[in-house]
Design an enzyme around this catalytic site. Structure first.
Site, mmCIF file in Angstrom:
data_model
loop_
_atom_site.group_PDB
_atom_site.id
_atom_site.type_symbol
_atom_site.label_atom_id
_atom_site.label_comp_id
_atom_site.label_asym_id
_atom_site.label_seq_id
_atom_site.Cartn_x
_atom_site.Cartn_y
_atom_site.Cartn_z
ATOM 1 N N HIS A 127 0.682 -1.247 0.054
ATOM 2 C CA HIS A 127 -0.094 -0.006 -0.091
ATOM 3 C C HIS A 127 0.776 1.306 -0.102
ATOM 4 C CE1 HIS A 127 -3.813 2.015 0.847
ATOM 5 N NE2 HIS A 127 -3.119 2.960 1.505
ATOM 6 N N GLU A 181 -7.472 7.473 -4.772
ATOM 7 C CA GLU A 181 -7.263 6.475 -3.841
ATOM 8 C C GLU A 181 -8.225 5.207 -3.900
ATOM 9 O OE1 GLU A 181 -4.808 5.354 -2.081
ATOM 10 O OE2 GLU A 181 -3.757 6.810 -1.202
ATOM 11 N N HIS A 236 -10.197 2.230 -1.710
ATOM 12 C CA HIS A 236 -10.604 2.020 -0.115
ATOM 13 C C HIS A 236 -11.300 0.554 -0.334
ATOM 14 C CE1 HIS A 236 -10.669 3.509 3.924
ATOM 15 N NE2 HIS A 236 -9.261 3.165 3.622
ATOM 16 N N ASN A 237 -10.923 -0.361 -1.080
ATOM 17 C CA ASN A 237 -11.522 -1.612 -1.269
ATOM 18 C C ASN A 237 -11.682 -2.550 -0.228
ATOM 19 O OD1 ASN A 237 -11.284 -0.497 -3.737
ATOM 20 N ND2 ASN A 237 -9.496 -1.876 -4.396
ATOM 21 N N HIS A 238 -10.962 -2.894 0.402
ATOM 22 C CA HIS A 238 -11.154 -3.958 1.395
ATOM 23 C C HIS A 238 -11.877 -3.300 2.582
ATOM 24 C CE1 HIS A 238 -7.662 -6.567 -0.072
ATOM 25 N NE2 HIS A 238 -8.397 -6.510 -1.055
ATOM 26 N N ARG A 296 -7.745 14.379 2.414
ATOM 27 C CA ARG A 296 -6.371 14.539 3.135
ATOM 28 C C ARG A 296 -5.177 14.628 2.331
ATOM 29 N NH1 ARG A 296 -9.105 11.694 7.256
ATOM 30 N NH2 ARG A 296 -7.566 9.854 6.933
ATOM 31 N N ASP A 297 -5.258 14.155 1.100
ATOM 32 C CA ASP A 297 -3.987 14.042 0.146
ATOM 33 C C ASP A 297 -3.705 15.452 -0.356
ATOM 34 O OD1 ASP A 297 -2.964 11.515 0.576
ATOM 35 O OD2 ASP A 297 -4.523 10.603 -0.788
ATOM 36 N N GLN A 349 -12.089 1.646 9.652
ATOM 37 C CA GLN A 349 -11.750 2.972 10.464
ATOM 38 C C GLN A 349 -13.503 3.797 10.367
ATOM 39 O OE1 GLN A 349 -9.736 3.677 7.297
ATOM 40 N NE2 GLN A 349 -7.826 2.850 8.268
ATOM 41 N N GLU A 383 -4.714 4.007 12.418
ATOM 42 C CA GLU A 383 -5.208 4.933 11.382
ATOM 43 C C GLU A 383 -6.431 5.675 11.742
ATOM 44 O OE1 GLU A 383 -5.247 2.260 7.964
ATOM 45 O OE2 GLU A 383 -3.034 1.722 8.478
ATOM 46 N N SER A 425 -3.383 -0.917 -6.334
ATOM 47 C CA SER A 425 -4.217 -1.738 -5.109
ATOM 48 C C SER A 425 -4.128 -3.128 -5.574
ATOM 49 C CB SER A 425 -5.596 -1.274 -4.922
ATOM 50 O OG SER A 425 -6.226 -2.293 -4.103
#
Lengths: 266, 978
Positions: free
Chosen positions: B246, B311, B313-315, B334-335, B468, B538, B768
């Protein structure tokens, strides 16, 4: 010519403050975005302004209910200051989340007994979840219902976007609705292009009697679910590329009227 | 108002404090619809349980505070309850008397899971003058009707709660205990590694969820043998995070030996020799920072720059669709916020891949949520986070294929605007490390490593801690103050706590300096976190800034003024060591160079064997109305209005080309255009392209089709063709398998060729891998090779933008670009049950010329509408233009520029050949348009009519499609009329 000063209230989760400030500036006001903490710390700072705007957003995440936590904060820290602002003959505008705050803080529709506020928990009017059960961003036509409200150009139907999940105005019982109507609190109704009331999506949230906005007894406080600050220039119209020669956006009428009133009266 | 029926107050001992817990239940008053309960009832019926007659929902608040009954009533009445629609109840209400059998189900957040509402309620009670000690919230459902215990359990599991983050209490039982946790006492842990054999190394990596392979473990072992000591747990965790797929993309940067149909090719570093290389060779002066920071940065105008990052956020989204996608968008926002000295986010994009939503429950593998639930949850997560942040979601796409069933893809993108003078960081030795924003909890531990591994049916339980929970208002507050601190120039560097938390943020920022961190200083959501948990959590909504000591007071005041927490957790040093302490005791010390450069270089094998495919032989027909209707209502083509309207796409007041345009505001725009600055008519256009099914035939052409599509889309609205910047997002299966990696190498080669041909550099990207799902029966479902191409470009004057809806009867309609016999992977073949062989290719010489030609015509104001031909081919493009404009189209295929082998009517209608545009031109602009199209393949195929019919004639003049636009639009809209 007297300078008109407007304050756009910021708070955690408020997110339409920049474009609201811009719209006020386009209308000729000197606008400033100020965090609520600063105003609570120095309540007299409100004296510098003639227009107070509660902009859109998700204050405190709309936790508990839309606008509720910020309304609670306003009630417990700024109740007197806002009352004085209105009693001084100044203007208050609540857009979307700001409208929800004004209603939940008891500032709209306001008491009928000459007071500018009612205790919020005695309120017989509220704003709740859309019938569709979800957030929606879509454009609506609005027909003005009153000639008392200084923000509104009587008779001029306008076209604006809504963007909310909780925009349905409801009253506790039919009598409360009758009172809203008889006391001329209804500022805007959702209508179709031809000015007729209708079901979803003409009335996008199932609001009682198609109510889209409310004003108080003075006509100097307006709250509405649609976003006038999102239609202040032609290319914001959802099919501007099909239209010819569109002037200012419809939303400007509300800001222009407010600034004009303030300039002439305050 | 009901009174306290029974004394349910619960005393709880913690230390010497005795605090009362007040329980409030808030129900709708009768006569006011319970919208949430109604939705749950619908979902229950959808599940096939018909005996539930009604669902009553309630919010539950558990408030620990020292106030009396009178004040409790005030809290209930004034704060928690709407005076018109709701009523509250203090204590526990039982089942309603005299009604059908009732089942009570309560859903509580698991201990340690962020509860944003509770935080707001704490604030509000404080505003009322009392400080509450603790608040928790829950949801309560009263199900009326005869249901069995197992049905109640199913309803709870499938609809009401998510096991990963929530606990369910069925019946009239007590709520789960309050999560008061014991303070942590330092216990320094070593994980001995020096004496382990290879099996031991592999076992250690597995046991600790490090996801490090044997070579990496051996490298670490050797390092500690040289140091002559054993690593502590936090050192190994830090290495695992930093070296995770990652974070470092070791697969894409590996050396590759590739066999293509028997021929050998070699790359020393795949990424550097494909995607990066194009950017380097193109050397565009408007690229400010590429592949270096959290997002790629390009010039916007004289003063401003734009940065863009996408980005995945698959899993997490597979386990918890709502929380996973919400933190996906929250993270990618946030990037840009952490790029250079920080950008202000101005737009979101979201692209999803799901299994088809009509799957039967029994066809869903164990451990997998139903695709419809995943889709609804993912959309809701992005909606709630994006909308609350006040960032318009302007562009997106959704792609359906059953291979995404166990492993959905959730791509989230964010674009920010920043001062051109603030595009670079400059952290210095002696700067303080300041953590800003949310507090640290146990949420999201091992996210980075977890996302780098394969999903299995057990992940639901094993990796629940990797999920999260976001709180967008915390992030919005943080954004508000960081913008002010940036304007005041009060920090030297900024980055986000993304994957790996503080570990990656401090590790990256201090890479060339060194850093020391006192972990006990970091503010925690609750007690009990170990130093390692603090370091790698995280937990969301946090950023790290590097602050000169003399600026600390000023920056802290900005944060404090708006109730944003900030803490000095350490400082940057100059000895290139990362030193971690807890209460003064050293718990970890790592060499920055080993941490960042020590990861072993890989060499991988890749294999590509051209599949032996054939074209189906389908009978030709006289009429293709049915096929057109079927394609219009297929999942991939159908209107996504249900999704789009749930996103605020107009906040910030900059929208120009909205996702839905046309006479009824419901036509599908090709790309979005926003006007990011109030004082300028310069615009920014955003688009994307993706077609995984082509990858089944050849991933090289899939990638080029994605690039061509993204560029077509962005050109259609009037963006500049010479200012296009691209992003790549590879989502692949297990790339240790040569046959899975081979397609990725081919796609990367196509990225180089496409970028060079179009002069469009890649500025950022992400991969990913390991997007596979291991079923209980031992089989593995791998996703199709999926490459998302995102594009941004500039618009000189937004007033000249063009939309796709047909504008006026009498206008002429042209097709630019050649239609070829390329039905392979098409939607036409799909509805016929075929895949075919003739995948659409891209003529790399012609495609950029066509794009430039169209763009010149739009800039010259000779085009009134423009739409790209993509999924479903020409017929779908014409139908969409017609119904979006509320006008008819009369077209004649004799005017279609088609290749010699494309003589069949079905191929002309539905072939998905690239580089094609349908263009509407006013009759008096005919000459001007034709002149601009000189030497390009183009033809007039018809005109706009006021007949409200789409009529397409084949070469002998007979109609092959004749349908009224309302029925076409209805077919297109009904699929997601949810």
């Amino acid at each position: 010519m007297a300078e008109v000063r407007a304050v756009v209230l910021r708070a955690a989760g408020i997110n339409c403050d920049m474009e609201t400030e811009h719209a006020l500036e386009l209308a000729g006001a000197e606008a400033k975005r100020v965090h609520i903490n600063k105003i609570i710390a120095d309540k007299s700072s409100l004296d510098d302004y003639q227009i107070l705007v509660f902009p859109g957003g998700f204050s405190y995440g709309d936790d508990v209910a839309a606008g509720k936590i910020l309304a609670n904060q306003v009630m417990h820290h700024l109740r007197e200051a806002v009352r004085k602002f209105i009693d001084d003959g100044k203007l208050v505008l609540g857009i979307c989340n700001g409208f929800q705050v004004l209603v939940k803080a008891g500032i709209l529709p306001g008491a009928t007994n000459g007071e500018s506020q009612t205790a919020s928990h005695d309120s017989r009017v509220t704003i709740t979840y859309n019938d569709s059960g979800k957030f929606e961003d879509r454009w609506v036509y609005l027909a003005p219902q009153t000639d008392r409200c200084v923000f509104i150009e009587p008779g001029r139907q306008i076209y604006l976007p809504i963007a909310h999940a909780e925009g349905k105005v409801v009253t506790r019982e039919p009598a409360a609705l009758e009172e809203l109507k008889s006391e001329r609190h209804v500022a805007f109704k959702y209508v179709d292009k031809d000015g007729k009331e209708g079901d979803y999506p003409v009335n996008p949230n199932g609001s009682t009697d198609s109510i889209a906005g409310l004003t108080d007894t003075t006509g100097r406080v307006l709250g509405l679910m649609p976003h006038p600050e999102r239609f202040v220039r032609p290319t914001q119209h959802p099919h501007w590329s099909r239209l010819e020669g569109e002037a200012d956006g419809d939303g400007m009428t509300i800001f222009n009227n407010a600034v004009k009133y303030a300039r002439e009266n305050l | 108002m009901q009174t306290c029926q029974a004394d349910k107050l619960q005393d709880e001992k913690e230390g010497t404090d005795v605090v009362r817990q007040w329980r409030f239940e808030v129900f709708n008053r009768s006569g006011f619809p319970d919208v949430h309960g109604g939705q749950v009832l619908e979902d229950i019926k959808e599940l096939g349980i018909s005996s539930v007659e009604a669902v009553q929902s309630a919010r539950v608040y558990l408030i620990e505070a020292d106030f009396e009954e009178g004040f409790a009533q005030r809290v209930g009445r004034e704060l928690l309850t709407d005076p018109v629609c709701e009523q509250h109840y203090i204590g526990r209400s039982g089942a309603p008397a005299g009604l059908a059998r009732a089942t009570l189900i309560e859903v509580h957040l698991k201990s340690g899971v962020t509860d944003p509402v509770a935080e707001s309620v704490m604030t509000a009670i404080a505003d009322m003058g009392v400080k509450a000690k603790h608040v928790r919230t829950a949801r309560k459902y009263v199900l009326l009707g005869e249901i069995s215990t197992s049905q109640a359990d199913t309803i709870a599991k499938k609809i009401l709660a998510n096991d990963c983050i929530e606990d369910v209490v069925i019946g009239d039982e007590a709520e789960p205990p309050s999560p008061h946790l014991k303070p942590y006492e330092l216990n320094l842990v070593h994980w001995p590694i020096r004496e382990l054999d290879d099996d031991g190394l592999v076992a250690l990596s597995k046991e600790k969820d490090l996801f490090l392979n044997l070579v990496e473990m051996q490298t670490i072992q050797k390092h500690y043998q040289e140091l002559g000591r054993e690593p502590t747990d936090v050192e190994l965790e830090t290495l695992a995070q930093t070296w995770s797929e990652h974070c470092v993309h070791k697969t894409l940067k590996s050396s590759v030996d590739m066999t293509v149909d028997g021929e050998q090719i070699h790359f020393d570093n795949l990424l550097k020799e494909t995607v990066f290389k194009a950017t380097e060779q193109l050397g565009k002066e408007w690229c400010i920072s590429v592949f270096a920071d959290n997002a790629g940065v390009v010039e916007f105008d004289e003063d401003s720059a734009i940065c863009f990052k996408v980005e995945t956020h698959n899993h997490p989204s597979a386990l918890d669709p709502y929380g996973g996608s919400a933190t996906g968008i929250g993270g990618v926002i946030r990037d840009p916020m952490g790029t250079g000295l920080g950008a202000r986010p101005i737009a979101n994009t979201d692209i999803f891949c799901f299994g088809e939503p009509d799957k039967k429950l029994e066809d869903i593998p164990k451990g997998v949520l139903h695709p419809r639930r995943i889709m609804k949850g993912v959309v809701a997560g992005v909606r709630d986070y994006g909308n609350r942040m006040g960032i318009p979601t302007v562009n997106g796409a959704i792609y359906f294929d059953d291979r995404y069933l166990g492993n959905p893809l959730v791509y989230c993108g964010n674009i920010g605007i920043m001062d051109k003078s603030k595009c670079f960081k400059n952290p210095q030795s002696g700067n303080l490390i300041v953590m800003v924003g949310g507090r640290i909890g146990r949420d999201g531990i091992h996210g980075a490593t977890f996302s780098s591994g394969q999903m299995t049916h057990e992940h639901e339980t094993v990796f629940s801690h990797a999920v999260q929970i976001g709180n967008p208002i915390t992030e919005k507050k943080m954004l508000d103050v960081l913008v002010q601190a940036n304007e005041a120039g009060l920090y030297e560097a900024i980055t986000d706590c993304g994957a790996g938390g503080l570990s990656s943020a401090v590790g990256e920022m201090g890479q060339n300096l060194g850093a020391e961190v006192d972990l006990e200083k970091a503010p925690l959501k609750y007690a009990g976190l170990s130093y390692t948990e603090i370091w790698i959590s995280e937990a969301q909504e946090r950023m790290v800034v590097a602050v000169k000591p003399e600026n600390l007071a000023a920056i802290t005041k900005i944060f404090d003024d708006e109730n944003v927490e900030s803490t000095v957790v350490g400082r940057f040093t100059d000895d290139k060591k990362l030193r971690l302490r807890y209460n003064g005791e050293l718990v970890g010390e790592l060499d920055m160079e080993f941490l960042h450069e020590g990861v072993p270089k890989y060499s991988r094998k890749a294999l590509w064997v051209s599949p032996k495919l054939t074209e189906p032989s389908l009978p030709e027909k006289d009429n293709y109305n049915d096929e057109l209707l079927q394609i219009l209502s297929s999942y991939n083509v159908a209107s996504k209005e249900w999704v789009i309207r749930q996103y605020d796409h107009e906040v910030q007041g900059g929208s120009v080309v909205k996702p839905l345009m046309g006479v009824a505001n419901d036509g599908p725009s090709d790309a979005a255009v926003i006007r990011p600055k109030f004082d300028s008519d310069r615009g920014l256009a955003i688009s994307c392209g993706m077609n995984p099914v082509y990858g089944d035939i050849d991933p090289y052409w899939m990638a080029l089709a994605g690039i061509d599509e993204a560029i077509r889309n962005i050109v259609c609205v009037g963006a500049q063709p010479d200012r296009i910047a691209l992003l790549d997002n590879f989502c692949w299966g297990d790339c240790t398998k040569p046959e899975t990696f081979g397609p990725l190498v081919r796609a990367a080669q196509a990225c180089y060729d496409g970028a060079m041909a179009f002069g469009a550099p890649f500025i950022s990207g992400k991969d990913s891998l390991n997007n596979e799902f291991a079923c209980e029966d031992g089989t593995t479902i791998s996703i199709p090779s999926t490459l998302l191409i995102s594009a941004i470009s500039m618009v000189d004057d937004v007033n000249k933008c063009v939309t796709m809806d047909a504008k006026k009867a009498g206008n002429l309609l042209f097709v630019v670009g050649e239609t070829k016999n390329e039905l392979g992977g098409s939607h036409y073949y799909k509805i016929k049950g075929h895949s075919g062989a003739n995948v659409p290719k891209v003529d790399l010489g012609m495609a950029p010329r066509i794009a430039r030609g169209i763009s010149r015509a739009i800039a010259g104001s000779v085009v009134v509408s423009c739409h790209d031909c993509s999924e479903g081919g020409l017929a779908v493009a014409l139908a969409e233009m017609a119904f979006a404009g509320g006008l008819g189209i009369e077209a004649d295929l004799r005017g279609l520029p088609a290749s010699k082998d494309c003589s069949r009517t079905d191929a002309q209608l539905f072939s998905e050949s690239n580089s094609r545009y349908v263009v509407e031109v006013e009759p008096d602009k005919y000459d001007a348009f034709a002149k601009l199209m000189l030497n390009l393949p183009f033809g007039q195929i018809g005109k706009i009519t006021d007949q409200k019919t789409l009529l397409i004639r084949e070469e002998d003049g007979t109609p092959v499609v004749e349908a009224d636009i309302d029925s076409l639009k209805q077919a297109w809209q009904k699929t997601f009329d949810w």
